[in-house]
Structures are given as C-alpha cells and as structure tokens.
Design a protein around this motif. Structure first.
Motif, PDB file in Angstrom:
ATOM      1  N   GLU A 129       0.806  -1.227   0.000  1.00 52.12           N
ATOM      2  CA  GLU A 129       0.000   0.000   0.000  1.00 52.12           C
ATOM      3  C   GLU A 129       0.842   1.281   0.000  1.00 52.12           C
ATOM      4  O   GLU A 129       0.691   2.108  -0.883  1.00 52.12           O
ATOM      5  CB  GLU A 129      -1.012  -0.020   1.147  1.00 52.12           C
ATOM      6  N   ALA A 130       1.722   1.438   0.982  1.00 56.42           N
ATOM      7  CA  ALA A 130       2.514   2.669   1.078  1.00 56.42           C
ATOM      8  C   ALA A 130       3.695   2.417   2.003  1.00 56.42           C
ATOM      9  O   ALA A 130       3.628   1.549   2.869  1.00 56.42           O
ATOM     10  CB  ALA A 130       1.660   3.808   1.639  1.00 56.42           C
ATOM     11  N   PRO A 131       4.768   3.186   1.839  1.00 61.64           N
ATOM     12  CA  PRO A 131       5.907   3.001   2.745  1.00 61.64           C
ATOM     13  C   PRO A 131       5.562   3.392   4.168  1.00 61.64           C
ATOM     14  O   PRO A 131       4.704   4.257   4.395  1.00 61.64           O
ATOM     15  CB  PRO A 131       6.981   3.928   2.165  1.00 61.64           C
ATOM     16  N   GLY A 132       6.233   2.746   5.120  1.00 61.89           N
ATOM     17  CA  GLY A 132       6.086   3.113   6.531  1.00 61.89           C
ATOM     18  C   GLY A 132       7.367   3.781   7.003  1.00 61.89           C
ATOM     19  O   GLY A 132       8.199   4.213   6.187  1.00 61.89           O
ATOM     20  N   ALA A 133       7.531   3.845   8.324  1.00 65.60           N
ATOM     21  CA  ALA A 133       8.669   4.568   8.903  1.00 65.60           C
ATOM     22  C   ALA A 133      10.008   3.997   8.442  1.00 65.60           C
ATOM     23  O   ALA A 133      10.900   4.739   8.018  1.00 65.60           O
ATOM     24  CB  ALA A 133       8.571   4.515  10.420  1.00 65.60           C
ATOM     25  N   GLU A 134      10.159   2.684   8.508  1.00 70.25           N
ATOM     26  CA  GLU A 134      11.444   2.059   8.138  1.00 70.25           C
ATOM     27  C   GLU A 134      11.738   2.243   6.659  1.00 70.25           C
ATOM     28  O   GLU A 134      12.874   2.489   6.258  1.00 70.25           O
ATOM     29  CB  GLU A 134      11.391   0.541   8.422  1.00 70.25           C
ATOM     30  N   GLU A 135      10.689   2.107   5.867  1.00 69.11           N
ATOM     31  CA  GLU A 135      10.857   2.228   4.415  1.00 69.11           C
ATOM     32  C   GLU A 135      11.293   3.649   4.048  1.00 69.11           C
ATOM     33  O   GLU A 135      12.142   3.854   3.189  1.00 69.11           O
ATOM     34  CB  GLU A 135       9.535   1.887   3.698  1.00 69.11           C
ATOM     35  N   GLU A 136      10.690   4.612   4.741  1.00 67.85           N
ATOM     36  CA  GLU A 136      11.025   6.019   4.480  1.00 67.85           C
ATOM     37  C   GLU A 136      12.489   6.279   4.857  1.00 67.85           C
ATOM     38  O   GLU A 136      13.216   6.977   4.152  1.00 67.85           O
ATOM     39  CB  GLU A 136      10.090   6.911   5.292  1.00 67.85           C
ATOM     40  N   GLU A 140      13.461   2.200   0.719  1.00 70.47           N
ATOM     41  CA  GLU A 140      13.177   0.934   0.011  1.00 70.47           C
ATOM     42  C   GLU A 140      11.874   0.350   0.558  1.00 70.47           C
ATOM     43  O   GLU A 140      11.674   0.327   1.781  1.00 70.47           O
ATOM     44  CB  GLU A 140      14.347  -0.034   0.253  1.00 70.47           C
ATOM     45  N   PRO A 141      11.005  -0.152  -0.322  1.00 67.44           N
ATOM     46  CA  PRO A 141       9.744  -0.728   0.177  1.00 67.44           C
ATOM     47  C   PRO A 141       9.973  -2.018   0.967  1.00 67.44           C
ATOM     48  O   PRO A 141      10.911  -2.759   0.691  1.00 67.44           O
ATOM     49  CB  PRO A 141       8.944  -1.051  -1.093  1.00 67.44           C
ATOM     50  N   PHE A 142       9.114  -2.242   1.894  1.00 68.79           N
ATOM     51  CA  PHE A 142       9.069  -3.503   2.656  1.00 68.79           C
ATOM     52  C   PHE A 142      10.425  -3.888   3.271  1.00 68.79           C
ATOM     53  O   PHE A 142      10.988  -4.940   2.946  1.00 68.79           O
ATOM     54  CB  PHE A 142       8.520  -4.643   1.777  1.00 68.79           C
ATOM     55  N   SER A 167       6.740  -3.218  -5.104  1.00 61.52           N
ATOM     56  CA  SER A 167       6.381  -1.808  -5.224  1.00 61.52           C
ATOM     57  C   SER A 167       5.182  -1.498  -4.312  1.00 61.52           C
ATOM     58  O   SER A 167       4.667  -2.389  -3.628  1.00 61.52           O
ATOM     59  CB  SER A 167       6.051  -1.489  -6.684  1.00 61.52           C
ATOM     60  N   ASN A 168       4.790  -0.274  -4.311  1.00 60.80           N
ATOM     61  CA  ASN A 168       3.639   0.167  -3.515  1.00 60.80           C
ATOM     62  C   ASN A 168       2.694   0.996  -4.369  1.00 60.80           C
ATOM     63  O   ASN A 168       3.124   1.662  -5.313  1.00 60.80           O
ATOM     64  CB  ASN A 168       4.112   1.044  -2.347  1.00 60.80           C
ATOM     65  N   ILE A 169       1.420   1.000  -3.989  1.00 63.57           N
ATOM     66  CA  ILE A 169       0.439   1.856  -4.663  1.00 63.57           C
ATOM     67  C   ILE A 169       0.800   3.322  -4.452  1.00 63.57           C
ATOM     68  O   ILE A 169       0.764   4.125  -5.378  1.00 63.57           O
ATOM     69  CB  ILE A 169      -0.980   1.592  -4.085  1.00 63.57           C
ATOM     70  N   TYR A 246      -3.554 -11.606   2.074  1.00 58.73           N
ATOM     71  CA  TYR A 246      -3.433 -10.754   3.260  1.00 58.73           C
ATOM     72  C   TYR A 246      -2.095 -10.028   3.263  1.00 58.73           C
ATOM     73  O   TYR A 246      -1.063 -10.570   2.849  1.00 58.73           O
ATOM     74  CB  TYR A 246      -3.564 -11.597   4.527  1.00 58.73           C
ATOM     75  N   HIS A 247      -2.122  -8.796   3.751  1.00 51.50           N
ATOM     76  CA  HIS A 247      -0.907  -7.992   3.904  1.00 51.50           C
ATOM     77  C   HIS A 247      -0.048  -8.615   5.005  1.00 51.50           C
ATOM     78  O   HIS A 247      -0.580  -9.099   6.002  1.00 51.50           O
ATOM     79  CB  HIS A 247      -1.317  -6.557   4.288  1.00 51.50           C
ATOM     80  N   PRO A 248       1.290  -8.613   4.831  1.00 55.88           N
ATOM     81  CA  PRO A 248       2.154  -9.183   5.883  1.00 55.88           C
ATOM     82  C   PRO A 248       1.915  -8.556   7.269  1.00 55.88           C
ATOM     83  O   PRO A 248       2.097  -9.232   8.285  1.00 55.88           O
ATOM     84  CB  PRO A 248       3.571  -8.881   5.390  1.00 55.88           C
TER      85      PRO A 248
END
Ligand code: URA
Length: 293
Positions: A129-136, A140-142, A167-169, A246-248
């Motif tokens: 869906e979208a990057p989170g804190a770690e990805e930002e 890098e995604p996930f 990738s992410n949406i 399902y999302h991880p």
C-alpha cells in the motif's frame, strides 16, 4: 520524443492529475502538440526483452502507449517515460515520482519518495500500500517488520527478494499528527495521486503474475473488496493475473492475537497458486507447510 516534448507531456499529465481540464495555448503550439501526439502514437514496439529471472512462460505481448485510449482501459493512467532500455525508463519514472506535483502538493503525504525494489525482469511483482517509517528511512519498500515477513514468504516460495519486483500503490508515507513511527493506510485520494506510477511500472515490467498485498493494494489496482472475499483466485490488472492476499502486517497482527496459523495458511495457499501459475517447482515440503492433519 524530444526532451522538450517529454517535459511538456509530463507537465500536462500533472495538470490533469490536479483536475485541470483546460490549458491556454499560444498560436502555433497546436501544430507542435499534434506532432507530439503523432510521434508517440506510432512509436515502435519495444525491442525484445532479455530473458526473465525464472518461469518459462512467454512474456505477455508488448503494449504500446497511446495518447487517447478508450476511457474504459487503464491506458489513460499510464505515464509516458523517456529512455531506450527498460532500466532507463524505470529510472526516468523514478525521477518523475520525486517531483510528482499531484502527490507533492498534498499536505497529507510526506515528502520522501520511496519507489520500488527488485528486478525489472521479474516474473512476479508484489504490490503493497505505502511506505512506513522504516521504508522512508531506508528508501526501500518492505524493509520493516512487514517487509521481513514478506521476504520470508518469498524465500519459502524458493525465490530471492532481488529477483522479484516489489512496489507500492502510494510512493510517499501518509502523514499523521504526532507521527513518530506510526503508519496509516493511504486515502483514496492519496492513492489516486500515485497510482499511475505503479500502473506504469506494471506496463514496463510486464510481470507474469501480480500479488496485491491487502485490500488497499487491491483497491489501488482496481480490484475492490475484502481480502477474505477476493483471495484464493486470480483477478486481473491490465490483463495480468493478480492474486489478492493478506498484507504481511495482518499476519504479524494475527500472530499477536492468536490466529496466526489460519492467516499464514491462507497466504500460503494463495502463494502455492501463484507458484503453479508461474510454473515454479513445488516440493512436497512446500505443499505441506501449514497443512491441517
Ligand atoms: N507496508 C506496505 O504496504 N508497504 C511497504 O513498503 C511497507 C509496509
């Protein structure tokens, strides 16, 4: 297409994304614009692709971007990118995302762009869906806890993270009050601002199978519904078989709340179907993961 034409097209696409439907043109511009349209409409099909990281099935037929696609297709959402090779086109798309006004002008999205990771020749593409804190932080995604879970799933399938495409949406982390390490799902408007990127990545990479991680990713790809209702069968993204699972993060939450095995089994059943679709070998051990006795 010349660099000037490319810039003009990019500008017009951004204006369109911002909801602008009209532009004022100076005398003579129309002739030059018509030239742009004609040039790209007759663009030759891309050169044959180098072979993929795995899977013997042939790549889907190459598609050509047209300026005025029928509204019912997804072509209108594709971005035109400069470059000769796939790598050059993806690099151009990444650069375009960095300065993408429809997303940048949205105060609800943060400013660090997180694009994608993996092989442009991948047969399998995962969409989150979208990057989170770690990805930002790492660009890098996930790569956070959900990312580690995804990497474990990829490994269990007998694949390597660097050989699939992830990738992410939404290319920017959704902002929150008192953000800290908190993450939230992107809104429909935030997804709309970014979705041309993932659709263009799909069009360039032409994976043989897509996995949408969670209902938000599925919705972004135009497959609305709940994961419970969508999973277990293939849907279509621009003609490419798409499994919704399902999302991880959901697996991580379920592990905490007690029904982790049920959720993991469901995801694994979906991944077995993906492996079958790709013609990947499946060992008895892999078949047996999470099987009920
Ligand atoms: N969740 C996502 O959907 N994407 C990421 O990149 C990380 C977590």
């Amino acid at each position: 297409m010349s660099a000037a034409s490319q810039l003009l097209k990019q500008h017009l696409q951004q204006r369109q994304m911002l909801g602008k439907t009209h532009v004022a043109l100076r005398p003579g511009t129309m002739d030059r614009l018509t030239g742009v349209v004609r040039e790209s409409a007759v663009r030759a099909a891309p050169a044959p692709e180098p072979s993929r990281s795995f899977a013997a099935a042939p790549a889907p037929a190459a598609r050509i971007l047209l300026e005025a696609p029928p509204p019912e297709t997804k072509k209108a959402d594709l971005l035109e990118v400069a470059g000769e090779t796939l790598e050059e086109k993806l690099a151009a798309l990444r650069t375009m995302a960095e300065t993408w006004e429809p997303a940048r002008s949205m105060q609800s999205l943060r400013k660090t762009m997180v694009f994608a990771v993996g092989s442009p020749l991948a047969s399998l593409m995962f969409v989150g869906e979208a990057p989170g804190a770690e990805e930002e932080k790492l660009g890098e995604p996930f790569v956070g806890p959900a990312g580690q879970k995804l990497t474990a799933i990829i490994k269990a399938m007998g694949l390597e993270r660097r050989k699939v495409y992830i990738s992410n949406i939404c290319k920017f982390r959704p902002a929150m009050d008192n953000q800290g390490s908190g993450n939230r799902k992107p809104t429909a408007e935030e997804m709309r601002a970014c979705v041309p990127f993932v659709l263009t990545e799909i069009d360039l990479i032409k994976p043989l199978v897509i996995v949408a991680l969670g209902a938000t990713a599925a919705e972004g790809l135009g497959i609305p519904g709940t994961v419970g209702g969508l999973r277990g069968k293939f849907h279509s993204t621009s003609g490419i078989p798409t499994m919704v699972t399902y999302h991880p993060s959901y697996l991580l939450r379920e592990e905490q709340t007690g029904d982790g095995i049920r959720a993991k089994r469901a995801v694994w059943e979906d991944m077995l179907k993906v492996m079958e679709k790709l013609g990947l070998p499946i060992s008895a051990k892999q078949r047996g993961y999470f099987q009920t006795k």
